[in-house]
Scaffold this motif. Structure first.
Motif, PDB file in Angstrom:
ATOM      1  N   VAL A  65       0.581  -8.334   4.679  1.00 61.16           N
ATOM      2  CA  VAL A  65      -0.701  -7.836   5.203  1.00 61.16           C
ATOM      3  C   VAL A  65      -0.513  -6.452   5.825  1.00 61.16           C
ATOM      4  CG1 VAL A  65      -2.478  -8.221   6.952  1.00 61.16           C
ATOM      5  CG2 VAL A  65      -1.708 -10.121   5.529  1.00 61.16           C
ATOM      6  N   ALA A  66       0.549  -6.286   6.604  1.00 61.82           N
ATOM      7  CA  ALA A  66       0.814  -4.980   7.224  1.00 61.82           C
ATOM      8  C   ALA A  66       1.062  -3.920   6.158  1.00 61.82           C
ATOM      9  CB  ALA A  66       2.005  -5.087   8.170  1.00 61.82           C
ATOM     10  N   HIS A  67       1.785  -4.283   5.104  1.00 60.91           N
ATOM     11  CA  HIS A  67       2.056  -3.344   4.009  1.00 60.91           C
ATOM     12  C   HIS A  67       0.752  -2.914   3.333  1.00 60.91           C
ATOM     13  CE1 HIS A  67       3.012  -2.463  -0.274  1.00 60.91           C
ATOM     14  NE2 HIS A  67       3.888  -1.663   0.314  1.00 60.91           N
ATOM     15  N   ALA A  68      -0.087  -3.872   2.999  1.00 61.04           N
ATOM     16  CA  ALA A  68      -1.361  -3.554   2.352  1.00 61.04           C
ATOM     17  C   ALA A  68      -2.228  -2.673   3.250  1.00 61.04           C
ATOM     18  CB  ALA A  68      -2.098  -4.848   1.991  1.00 61.04           C
ATOM     19  N   THR A  69      -2.222  -2.950   4.541  1.00 62.37           N
ATOM     20  CA  THR A  69      -2.997  -2.143   5.491  1.00 62.37           C
ATOM     21  C   THR A  69      -2.468  -0.717   5.549  1.00 62.37           C
ATOM     22  OG1 THR A  69      -3.486  -4.106   6.800  1.00 62.37           O
ATOM     23  CG2 THR A  69      -3.761  -1.975   7.888  1.00 62.37           C
ATOM     24  N   ALA A  70      -1.160  -0.542   5.582  1.00 59.83           N
ATOM     25  CA  ALA A  70      -0.565   0.797   5.619  1.00 59.83           C
ATOM     26  C   ALA A  70      -0.885   1.569   4.349  1.00 59.83           C
ATOM     27  CB  ALA A  70       0.943   0.699   5.829  1.00 59.83           C
ATOM     28  N   VAL A  71      -0.834   0.896   3.194  1.00 57.62           N
ATOM     29  CA  VAL A  71      -1.160   1.558   1.922  1.00 57.62           C
ATOM     30  C   VAL A  71      -2.614   2.008   1.922  1.00 57.62           C
ATOM     31  CG1 VAL A  71      -1.445   1.163  -0.566  1.00 57.62           C
ATOM     32  CG2 VAL A  71       0.637   0.393   0.589  1.00 57.62           C
ATOM     33  N   ASP A  72      -3.524   1.129   2.367  1.00 61.87           N
ATOM     34  CA  ASP A  72      -4.946   1.485   2.429  1.00 61.87           C
ATOM     35  C   ASP A  72      -5.195   2.640   3.387  1.00 61.87           C
ATOM     36  OD1 ASP A  72      -6.258  -1.917   2.111  1.00 61.87           O
ATOM     37  OD2 ASP A  72      -5.563  -0.489   0.601  1.00 61.87           O
TER      38      ASP A  72
END
Length: 104
Positions: free
Chosen positions: A13-20
């Motif tokens: 979830v943190a990875h997806a948030t950082a990418v977004d």
């Protein structure tokens, strides 16, 4: 039963948030967010590689196969279970751990 969400799920979830965020952020911050997302992706791959070495299944077999009349075997298994529990607690809620482990 494993704790949910587990570390891998939280990291995803943190990875997806950082990418977004990197896609919609000013240039100077975009580099930092991409670096963070990249580090998270590496960590996720490492976690997937080490998941195969999880010894929980082996530990359950040892519990089921433990000879109740063999005190030495019981003590060894108790030590391993205590160490596993302490390791998991150190990740999920380290404040719950006593400063000094109980002596035997």
């Amino acid at each position: 039963m494993p704790d949910r969400p587990d570390a891998r799920e939280l990291l995803e979830v943190a990875h997806a948030t950082a990418v977004d965020l990197a896609a919609n952020t000013a240039t100077q911050d975009r580099h930092a967010l991409r670096m963070i997302a990249h580090a998270m992706a590496i960590a996720l791959r490492e976690m997937a590689a080490t998941a195969a070495h999880d010894d929980t299944g082996d530990m359950w077999r040892q519990v089921e196969e433990c000879d109740l009349r063999d005190i030495a075997s019981q003590r060894r298994l108790h030590g391993e279970l205590s160490a596993l529990t302490r390791a998991r607690l150190a990740i999920s809620d380290p404040r719950r751990l006593p400063r000094d482990p109980p002596s035997r």
